[in-house]
Write a protein that holds these residues in place. Structure first.
Motif, PDB file in Angstrom:
ATOM      1  N   UNK A 230      52.284 -48.902  13.309  1.00  0.00           N
ATOM      2  CA  UNK A 230      53.735 -48.785  13.453  1.00  0.00           C
ATOM      3  C   UNK A 230      54.290 -48.167  12.167  1.00  0.00           C
ATOM      4  N   UNK A 231      53.902 -48.768  11.040  1.00  0.00           N
ATOM      5  CA  UNK A 231      54.219 -48.162   9.749  1.00  0.00           C
ATOM      6  C   UNK A 231      53.138 -48.526   8.742  1.00  0.00           C
ATOM      7  N   UNK A 232      53.058 -47.723   7.703  1.00  0.00           N
ATOM      8  CA  UNK A 232      52.110 -47.931   6.613  1.00  0.00           C
ATOM      9  C   UNK A 232      52.900 -48.001   5.315  1.00  0.00           C
ATOM     10  N   UNK A 233      52.602 -49.007   4.490  1.00  0.00           N
ATOM     11  CA  UNK A 233      53.240 -49.134   3.174  1.00  0.00           C
ATOM     12  C   UNK A 233      52.167 -48.877   2.119  1.00  0.00           C
ATOM     13  N   UNK A 234      52.413 -47.909   1.258  1.00  0.00           N
ATOM     14  CA  UNK A 234      51.387 -47.432   0.339  1.00  0.00           C
ATOM     15  C   UNK A 234      51.835 -47.548  -1.112  1.00  0.00           C
ATOM     16  N   UNK A 235      50.976 -48.170  -1.921  1.00  0.00           N
ATOM     17  CA  UNK A 235      51.120 -48.072  -3.376  1.00  0.00           C
ATOM     18  C   UNK A 235      50.162 -47.003  -3.853  1.00  0.00           C
ATOM     19  N   UNK A 236      50.668 -46.037  -4.616  1.00  0.00           N
ATOM     20  CA  UNK A 236      49.783 -45.033  -5.214  1.00  0.00           C
ATOM     21  C   UNK A 236      49.900 -45.097  -6.724  1.00  0.00           C
ATOM     22  N   UNK A 237      48.760 -44.931  -7.398  1.00  0.00           N
ATOM     23  CA  UNK A 237      48.778 -44.902  -8.857  1.00  0.00           C
ATOM     24  C   UNK A 237      49.547 -43.659  -9.305  1.00  0.00           C
TER      25      UNK A 237
END
Length: 347
Positions: A230-237
């Protein structure tokens, strides 16, 4: 929740050579198995001055809900600040990812994903759809992280497990808040939101590592794809690499911003919104100077949820109804064509 998504993938086993990553630490040149044909747009970072930059939305903004709706329509993605996830927790998760991927290859392979498995260490699941391999290692968690963590750290896995479990809880709360807002924008009635608090949600955490690459212009960190979620929550360096495709602008870099999270929409929301909201086609590029880490949280309804367009503004469904599990099965066999395979004839 712990095994539902894993069970959905069990019927679609991969070949073992699509699972085992290279030992990147031992390489000085790019192997032919990882050399992608170069396309004209391969490494363009589009900033053409016409606003080709994904929106940054403050969750505390009184207009946040409307801004999120516009971002889902126009981009299928946005960066989110003041999201409520403690910076200290995000940093701890990134440190645990670094600790994991820095281990010798033989240690990591103790938690190698099985051919029919969905959790543990290995290549990206989408690898089997592409003729070349990606410059990437991943570690997938569904439910408790401890089963796989114990294989790698038999005696000192507790810290890893505690941090990941805390992250899962915090991400779920944020995903629920965003989902409520998105469904409100779509004018979904409360009855249709019943799945949000379910204990059987399709959730996963994916730790990603993109090592320094000797020939980044010929390599691919993660090939273009949309997420099923449905949705993706992303932490990126704080290292560039993620790109979102936008019609008219091409591949647009999602430049890391301090203490923000990237949110992008997946196939499930695209179907539910009857294609009003995009599903973000995205990829990851690599570089020769800096390693890159990211942590993705995937969120979606339970496997038995019947997925069909919610027809409020138009009486014509663009997609046929099917369960989440059935859609996962279609996509597991037809990565890029899954949406077209459920498109109705009215289109």
């Amino acid at each position: 929740m712990a095994t539902t998504l894993s069970e959905a993938y069990r019927d679609y086993p991969l070949n073992l050579h699509h699972i085992i990553p290279l030992d990147f630490s031992s390489l000085r040149t790019l192997p032919e198995t990882h050399a992608w044909p170069q396309s004209e747009d391969a490494h363009h970072h589009h900033h053409d001055g016409s606003g080709s930059c994904i929106p940054i939305i403050d969750l505390m903004d009184p207009n946040a809900m409307e801004l999120i709706g516009l971002a889902c329509e126009n981009w299928g993605a946005f960066q989110l600040k003041n999201h409520g996830i403690p910076l200290s927790l995000v940093e701890e998760v990134e440190e645990e990812a670094k600790r994991l991927f820095a281990l010798p290859a033989d240690r990591k392979l103790k938690a190698l994903r099985s051919a029919a498995g969905a959790t543990g260490y290995g290549r990206a699941r989408i690898s089997s759809f592409f003729p070349k391999h990606m410059w990437h290692e991943g570690f997938t968690i569904m439910g408790s992280p401890c089963d796989d963590a114990k294989k790698i750290w038999p005696n000192d896995h507790t810290r890893f497990c505690n941090i990941i479990e805390n992250y899962q809880k915090q991400m779920k709360l944020l995903a629920e808040k965003l989902t409520q807002m998105i469904l409100t924008v779509l004018k979904i009635c409360e009855d249709e939101k019943g799945w949000i608090g379910s204990s059987e949600l399709c959730e996963a955490v994916q730790l990603n590592f993109y090592p320094c690459c000797p020939e980044p212009n010929r390599a691919m960190g993660l090939a273009p794809h949309t997420d099923t979620s449905f949705l993706t929550i992303l932490h990126q360096s704080q290292t560039n690499g993620l790109q979102i495709f936008k019609e008219g602008a091409g591949w647009v870099s999602v430049d890391p911003q301090p203490n923000t999270l990237v949110v992008h929409t997946g196939d499930i929301l695209h179907i539910l919104s009857n294609s009003r909201f995009r599903c973000a086609l995205h990829r990851v590029m690599v570089n020769s100077a800096r390693q890159r880490y990211s942590v993705a949280y995937f969120y979606g309804p339970p496997l038995d949820y019947v997925l069909s367009p919610l027809l409020l503004l138009t009486p014509f469904p663009r997609f046929r109804s099917l369960s989440i599990k059935d859609y996962i099965g279609i996509k597991a066999k037809n990565l890029g064509e899954a949406l077209s395979l459920i498109t109705t004839t009215q289109n």
